[in-house]
Design a protein around this motif. Sequence first.
Motif, short mmCIF file in Angstrom:
data_model
loop_
_atom_site.label_atom_id
_atom_site.label_comp_id
_atom_site.label_asym_id
_atom_site.label_seq_id
_atom_site.Cartn_x
_atom_site.Cartn_y
_atom_site.Cartn_z
N PRO A 1 0.97 -1.11 0.05
CA PRO A 1 -0.26 -0.10 0.34
C PRO A 1 0.94 1.31 -0.13
O PRO A 1 0.46 2.82 -0.30
CB PRO A 1 -0.71 -0.51 1.23
N TRP A 2 2.01 0.98 0.02
CA TRP A 2 3.26 2.46 0.57
C TRP A 2 3.59 3.22 -1.47
O TRP A 2 3.26 2.06 -2.26
CB TRP A 2 4.10 1.95 1.25
N ASN A 3 3.77 3.84 -0.93
CA ASN A 3 4.44 4.74 -2.44
C ASN A 3 6.13 4.66 -2.37
O ASN A 3 7.06 3.54 -1.29
CB ASN A 3 4.49 6.40 -2.21
N ALA A 4 6.91 4.82 -3.51
CA ALA A 4 8.11 4.35 -4.24
C ALA A 4 9.03 4.62 -2.61
O ALA A 4 9.86 4.51 -2.62
CB ALA A 4 8.67 4.54 -5.13
N ARG A 5 8.64 6.40 -1.96
CA ARG A 5 9.89 6.75 -1.33
C ARG A 5 9.79 6.03 0.20
O ARG A 5 11.48 5.89 0.75
CB ARG A 5 9.23 8.03 -1.04
N PHE A 6 9.03 5.33 0.30
CA PHE A 6 8.72 4.68 1.48
C PHE A 6 9.77 2.91 0.99
O PHE A 6 10.34 2.77 2.08
CB PHE A 6 7.40 4.34 1.78
N GLU A 7 9.49 2.54 0.47
CA GLU A 7 10.31 1.28 -0.62
C GLU A 7 11.30 1.15 -0.77
O GLU A 7 12.34 0.66 -0.48
CB GLU A 7 9.78 0.56 -1.67
N THR A 8 11.94 2.64 -1.21
CA THR A 8 13.24 3.10 -0.95
C THR A 8 14.40 2.74 0.12
O THR A 8 15.64 2.37 0.17
CB THR A 8 13.31 4.63 -1.94
N ILE A 9 13.15 3.88 0.94
CA ILE A 9 14.16 3.73 2.77
C ILE A 9 13.87 2.33 3.53
O ILE A 9 15.03 1.95 3.33
CB ILE A 9 13.17 4.38 2.80
N LEU A 10 13.28 1.51 2.84
CA LEU A 10 13.16 -0.04 3.49
C LEU A 10 14.53 -0.42 2.76
O LEU A 10 15.02 -1.10 3.40
CB LEU A 10 11.45 -0.63 2.92
N ARG A 11 13.93 -0.46 1.17
CA ARG A 11 15.47 -1.50 0.73
C ARG A 11 16.67 -0.64 1.31
O ARG A 11 17.51 -1.73 1.24
CB ARG A 11 15.21 -1.00 -1.43
N GLN A 12 17.09 0.49 1.24
CA GLN A 12 18.42 0.81 2.27
C GLN A 12 18.58 0.54 3.03
O GLN A 12 19.51 -0.06 3.77
CB GLN A 12 18.37 2.25 2.08
N GLY A 13 17.62 0.08 4.26
CA GLY A 13 17.70 -0.13 5.88
C GLY A 13 17.05 -1.63 5.80
O GLY A 13 18.07 -2.29 6.83
N LEU A 14 17.14 -2.77 4.81
CA LEU A 14 17.01 -4.44 4.89
C LEU A 14 17.99 -4.80 4.21
O LEU A 14 17.89 -4.89 2.82
CB LEU A 14 15.45 -4.80 4.31
N PRO A 15 18.76 -5.21 4.95
CA PRO A 15 20.43 -5.70 4.20
C PRO A 15 19.93 -7.24 3.42
O PRO A 15 20.67 -7.43 2.05
CB PRO A 15 21.11 -6.10 5.03
N GLY A 16 19.27 -8.18 3.55
CA GLY A 16 18.48 -8.99 3.28
C GLY A 16 17.67 -8.97 2.61
O GLY A 16 16.71 -10.47 2.08
N LEU A 17 16.91 -7.55 1.60
CA LEU A 17 16.21 -7.72 1.27
C LEU A 17 17.11 -8.15 -0.64
O LEU A 17 15.65 -9.05 -1.27
CB LEU A 17 15.58 -6.51 0.98
N GLY A 18 17.67 -8.32 -0.64
CA GLY A 18 18.01 -7.73 -2.73
C GLY A 18 17.69 -6.73 -3.67
O GLY A 18 16.36 -6.44 -2.78
N LYS A 19 17.32 -6.92 -4.57
CA LYS A 19 17.37 -5.28 -5.49
C LYS A 19 16.29 -6.04 -5.91
O LYS A 19 16.04 -5.00 -6.26
CB LYS A 19 18.99 -5.08 -6.35
N ASP A 20 15.71 -7.28 -6.47
CA ASP A 20 15.57 -8.27 -7.06
C ASP A 20 13.99 -8.17 -6.63
O ASP A 20 12.89 -8.78 -6.89
CB ASP A 20 15.81 -9.81 -8.00
#
Length: 107
Positions: A5-24
Amino acid sequence: MAQRPWNARFETILRQGLPGLGKDRAPAVDVPMEAYGLDSMGLISIVSSLESAYCVSLAGQVTVPVRTLTAGDLWGIVSASLQSTWDTSRPSPAGRTTLGQAPWIMA
């Protein structure tokens, strides 16, 4: 998996802070972020980034333990902070109005 439900800004911040998420991979709404490597220090970094990006204070607003906190939970907290009403009775030191207290507590 639930729709995000969130926007791209929120997801970008999560990606930067979640080391195990991965790019894909995208963070799932209902999966504890601990599964992506989130720890308490990582949460502090994410919260700080969210506060800066959305111009809100999230201090004292996360009640869910880090081990069970999901991206959906965190987006709900950010969304609630963005919905706060302006409190004209509490001017800031610069004379501007400040946001009222949001309904979450930091643990």
